[in-house]
Design a protein around this motif. Structure first.
Motif, PDB file in Angstrom:
ATOM      1  N   LYS A  63       3.414 -10.475   2.377  1.00 20.18           N
ATOM      2  CA  LYS A  63       2.797 -10.844   1.099  1.00 20.18           C
ATOM      3  C   LYS A  63       1.292 -11.027   1.260  1.00 20.18           C
ATOM      4  N   LEU A  64       0.890 -11.609   2.393  1.00 19.54           N
ATOM      5  CA  LEU A  64      -0.537 -11.805   2.651  1.00 19.54           C
ATOM      6  C   LEU A  64      -1.259 -10.465   2.785  1.00 19.54           C
ATOM      7  N   ILE A  65      -0.617  -9.521   3.489  1.00 20.71           N
ATOM      8  CA  ILE A  65      -1.216  -8.190   3.659  1.00 20.71           C
ATOM      9  C   ILE A  65      -1.358  -7.479   2.312  1.00 20.71           C
ATOM     10  N   MET A  66      -0.303  -7.559   1.478  1.00 15.52           N
ATOM     11  CA  MET A  66      -0.342  -6.913   0.167  1.00 15.52           C
ATOM     12  C   MET A  66      -1.397  -7.558  -0.721  1.00 15.52           C
ATOM     13  N   PHE A  85       8.165   9.702   8.026  1.00 14.60           N
ATOM     14  CA  PHE A  85       9.103   8.739   7.422  1.00 14.60           C
ATOM     15  C   PHE A  85      10.363   9.457   6.930  1.00 14.60           C
ATOM     16  N   PRO A  86      11.156  10.024   7.837  1.00 13.11           N
ATOM     17  CA  PRO A  86      12.308  10.844   7.424  1.00 13.11           C
ATOM     18  C   PRO A  86      13.368  10.066   6.646  1.00 13.11           C
ATOM     19  N   GLU A  87      13.501   8.776   6.913  1.00 13.50           N
ATOM     20  CA  GLU A  87      14.544   7.990   6.243  1.00 13.50           C
ATOM     21  C   GLU A  87      14.121   7.521   4.853  1.00 13.50           C
ATOM     22  N   LEU A  88      12.834   7.589   4.535  1.00 14.23           N
ATOM     23  CA  LEU A  88      12.331   6.975   3.306  1.00 14.23           C
ATOM     24  C   LEU A  88      12.043   7.978   2.186  1.00 14.23           C
ATOM     25  N   ILE A  89      11.901   9.248   2.522  1.00 13.51           N
ATOM     26  CA  ILE A  89      11.504  10.211   1.493  1.00 13.51           C
ATOM     27  C   ILE A  89      12.642  10.469   0.506  1.00 13.51           C
ATOM     28  N   ASN A  90      12.257  10.878  -0.685  1.00 15.46           N
ATOM     29  CA  ASN A  90      13.213  11.292  -1.706  1.00 15.46           C
ATOM     30  C   ASN A  90      13.402  12.806  -1.558  1.00 15.46           C
ATOM     31  N   LYS A  91      14.526  13.212  -1.019  1.00 18.73           N
ATOM     32  CA  LYS A  91      14.770  14.625  -0.717  1.00 18.73           C
ATOM     33  C   LYS A  91      14.632  15.518  -1.957  1.00 18.73           C
ATOM     34  N   LYS A 128       6.955   1.665   0.910  1.00 16.88           N
ATOM     35  CA  LYS A 128       8.315   1.407   1.392  1.00 16.88           C
ATOM     36  C   LYS A 128       8.320   1.249   2.915  1.00 16.88           C
ATOM     37  N   ALA A 129       7.517   2.064   3.582  1.00 14.34           N
ATOM     38  CA  ALA A 129       7.425   1.958   5.038  1.00 14.34           C
ATOM     39  C   ALA A 129       6.840   0.609   5.449  1.00 14.34           C
ATOM     40  N   LEU A 130       5.896   0.127   4.655  1.00 13.37           N
ATOM     41  CA  LEU A 130       5.291  -1.178   4.932  1.00 13.37           C
ATOM     42  C   LEU A 130       6.330  -2.293   4.806  1.00 13.37           C
ATOM     43  N   LYS A 131       7.137  -2.215   3.757  1.00 10.34           N
ATOM     44  CA  LYS A 131       8.182  -3.230   3.562  1.00 10.34           C
ATOM     45  C   LYS A 131       9.247  -3.145   4.653  1.00 10.34           C
ATOM     46  N   ALA A 132       9.495  -1.911   5.136  1.00 10.28           N
ATOM     47  CA  ALA A 132      10.477  -1.724   6.206  1.00 10.28           C
ATOM     48  C   ALA A 132       9.885  -2.005   7.591  1.00 10.28           C
ATOM     49  N   SER A 177       1.986   1.372   9.319  1.00 11.24           N
ATOM     50  CA  SER A 177       2.082   1.813   7.925  1.00 11.24           C
ATOM     51  C   SER A 177       0.972   1.215   7.066  1.00 11.24           C
ATOM     52  N   ILE A 178       0.575  -0.032   7.335  1.00  8.25           N
ATOM     53  CA  ILE A 178      -0.515  -0.651   6.573  1.00  8.25           C
ATOM     54  C   ILE A 178      -1.824   0.083   6.834  1.00  8.25           C
ATOM     55  N   PHE A 179      -2.008   0.530   8.068  1.00 11.04           N
ATOM     56  CA  PHE A 179      -3.211   1.292   8.440  1.00 11.04           C
ATOM     57  C   PHE A 179      -3.263   2.612   7.679  1.00 11.04           C
ATOM     58  N   LEU A 180      -2.132   3.313   7.608  1.00  8.65           N
ATOM     59  CA  LEU A 180      -2.076   4.591   6.904  1.00  8.65           C
ATOM     60  C   LEU A 180      -2.240   4.393   5.407  1.00  8.65           C
ATOM     61  N   LEU A 181      -1.586   3.374   4.838  1.00  9.07           N
ATOM     62  CA  LEU A 181      -1.692   3.118   3.398  1.00  9.07           C
ATOM     63  C   LEU A 181      -3.131   2.843   3.007  1.00  9.07           C
ATOM     64  N   LEU A 182      -3.807   2.034   3.801  1.00 16.43           N
ATOM     65  CA  LEU A 182      -5.204   1.708   3.518  1.00 16.43           C
ATOM     66  C   LEU A 182      -6.061   2.963   3.522  1.00 16.43           C
ATOM     67  N   ASN A 183      -5.857   3.854   4.492  1.00 23.36           N
ATOM     68  CA  ASN A 183      -6.659   5.077   4.586  1.00 23.36           C
ATOM     69  C   ASN A 183      -6.340   6.062   3.462  1.00 23.36           C
ATOM     70  N   VAL A 184      -5.077   6.123   3.047  1.00 22.22           N
ATOM     71  CA  VAL A 184      -4.712   6.982   1.926  1.00 22.22           C
ATOM     72  C   VAL A 184      -5.411   6.523   0.651  1.00 22.22           C
ATOM     73  N   ILE A 185      -5.412   5.221   0.411  1.00 20.58           N
ATOM     74  CA  ILE A 185      -6.066   4.679  -0.787  1.00 20.58           C
ATOM     75  C   ILE A 185      -7.572   4.925  -0.731  1.00 20.58           C
ATOM     76  N   ILE A 186      -8.178   4.687   0.426  1.00 20.09           N
ATOM     77  CA  ILE A 186      -9.610   4.944   0.586  1.00 20.09           C
ATOM     78  C   ILE A 186      -9.927   6.412   0.311  1.00 20.09           C
ATOM     79  N   PHE A 187      -9.088   7.296   0.853  1.00 21.85           N
ATOM     80  CA  PHE A 187      -9.272   8.733   0.695  1.00 21.85           C
ATOM     81  C   PHE A 187      -9.298   9.128  -0.780  1.00 21.85           C
ATOM     82  N   PHE A 188      -8.292   8.674  -1.552  1.00 24.26           N
ATOM     83  CA  PHE A 188      -8.220   9.056  -2.957  1.00 24.26           C
ATOM     84  C   PHE A 188      -9.304   8.382  -3.798  1.00 24.26           C
ATOM     85  N   VAL A 189      -9.669   7.147  -3.459  1.00 26.47           N
ATOM     86  CA  VAL A 189     -10.748   6.464  -4.176  1.00 26.47           C
ATOM     87  C   VAL A 189     -12.075   7.182  -3.935  1.00 26.47           C
ATOM     88  N   PHE A 190     -12.333   7.588  -2.696  1.00 26.05           N
ATOM     89  CA  PHE A 190     -13.577   8.283  -2.366  1.00 26.05           C
ATOM     90  C   PHE A 190     -13.668   9.625  -3.077  1.00 26.05           C
TER      91      PHE A 190
END
Length: 411
Positions: free
Chosen positions: A3-6, A294-300, A349-353, A358-371
């Motif tokens: 929760k603190l990370i989110m 993330f093979p277990e988390l994707i929506n096939k 979902k990976a972050l919750k699991a 995963s937090i590192f990747l999520l942060l970079n994805v958001i930065i990428f799209f914002v930039f």
């Protein structure tokens, strides 16, 4: 802890968006006051301080003559010229003109009266490209071209590459005449700004763009590194997918219509380059990387539908002419936005699991799209912005993937 990370992540996103909003408001206020625009085919830069500001754009209302190629000397002799006016930069698609709505194919003449201070000198002009061939005259002298302009499709030839032109023999009153023809792309017209300013300032801007282009070298090196790892560990396709991602991104940077490198490809057919560019852009390599991470988390179901849709776009590009397949860019933009939200959802979902990094990747994805979003807004609105956040975003995002993949397999 989660929760603190989110909470921290949410505040970071809010701060970033607020920062972008403040920059936009401040920039709008600044440029509304300091950058003149053309009105009724005339732009007055006699009071513009090139020494202080560096350069500006020749944006605004140009005289517009649809389906006419009028040479500079003919404006003095031709009778009954009744121009319409069109705002540049823009495409002429869907513009009302004498009771009809314009479409992509066609040709036109644009004219602008440019007023300068009599003491102004050492100026240059920079044009990225127009859709999809042009001739540019200053005071009756041809100073820049792309492709071959013609009133008929069989004699016309499209091309893209940027032009930097040093201006000579400028007068207090100057006339700019542009011929543009398009029979290849679904959009036509002067879709980029014309920049005018001090030679040194424009050269400095282009040099900074070249420095940022080192990202291409970084992508190629990273691609070869992961390709070598794939051959060493033949069963792990994640290395292969990531190497392809790096190669595709670097080639797209090199051959896109805004790239300075495009000038060195002038011997290659424009239609072939555009077809290649669209195919590389549409290859669905990124979803394959996410699937491997993330093979277990994707929506096939979503995953397969997206890949099939991208393959359909590639097939459309392969078997239709340029004027048809260039329409697909809008569908690609929409699908990319959908994919962006999907990827953020998967990584969340990976972050919750409690997936590692995963937090590192999520942060970079958001930065990428914002930039990227920031770049689209700022670069289109303000001509003297000579840096690109997209390059930083791509470097950050690529090396975050590189780190996560390396960390996963080193252990």
């Amino acid at each position: 802890m989660l929760k603190l990370i989110m909470l921290i992540l949410g505040r970071f996103i809010k701060f970033t968006l607020l920062f972008i909003f403040v920059i936009l408001i401040a920039s709008c206020l600044k440029y509304q006051k300091q950058i003149p625009e053309a009105r009724d085919g005339v732009i007055d830069l006699s009071k513009f301080d090139f020494e202080k500001m560096g350069f500006t754009s020749l944006s605004g209302e140009y005289e517009f003559y649809w389906q006419e190629i009028i040479f500079p000397q003919e404006f003095e002799t031709k009778e009954k010229l009744s121009p319409e006016f069109i705002y540049l930069p823009s495409v002429w698609n869907n513009k009302p003109y004498k009771g009809k709505t314009l479409k992509g194919p066609g040709y036109a003449t644009f004219r602008l009266k440019l007023i300068l201070n009599s003491s102004t000198n050492s100026l240059a002009m920079y044009i990225k490209n127009f859709a999809t061939s042009y001739r540019l005259y200053l005071n009756g002298i041809l100073i820049a071209t792309n492709g071959i302009v013609s009133e008929t499709e069989d004699r016309y030839k499209p091309h893209f590459f940027p032009n930097l032109v040093f201006l000579e023999n400028l007068k207090p009153t100057n006339y700019l005449v542009i011929h543009i023809a398009n029979f290849s792309y679904y959009q036509g017209g002067a879709w980029n700004k014309i920049l005018i300013g001090e030679k040194e300032k424009l050269i400095e801007m282009l040099n900074k763009k070249t420095i940022f282009s080192t990202v291409i070298i970084a992508l190629i090196i990273t691609g070869f590194f992961h390709l070598s790892l794939y051959f060493l560990r033949i069963n792990e396709k994640l290395f292969l997918y990531f190497a392809l991602f790096c190669f595709l991104a670097s080639i797209c940077f090199l051959i896109n219509g805004q790239s300075e490198f495009r000038r060195f490809l002038s011997f290659v057919d424009w239609k072939l380059l555009e077809r290649l560019m669209f195919i590389l852009l549409y290859i669905p390599i990124f979803p394959l990387i996410i699937e491997k991470l993330f093979p277990e988390l994707i929506n096939k179901k979503f995953h397969n539908i997206y890949i099939l849709f991208q393959l359909f776009l590639i097939g459309f590009v392969l078997f239709t002419p340029t004027y048809i397949f260039t329409h697909t860019l809008t569908f690609f933009h929409v699908s990319t936005i959908i994919l962006s939200f999907y990827v953020i959802y998967i990584i969340s979902k990976a972050l919750k699991a409690k997936y590692e990094n995963s937090i590192f990747l999520l942060l970079n994805v958001i930065i990428f799209f914002v930039f990227i979003l920031t770049d689209i807004i700022l670069m289109n609105q303000f001509p003297d912005i000579n840096f690109s956040l997209s390059y930083i975003g791509i470097i950050s995002f690529t090396f975050s993937l590189h780190y996560i993949i390396a960390a996963k397999f080193i252990r």
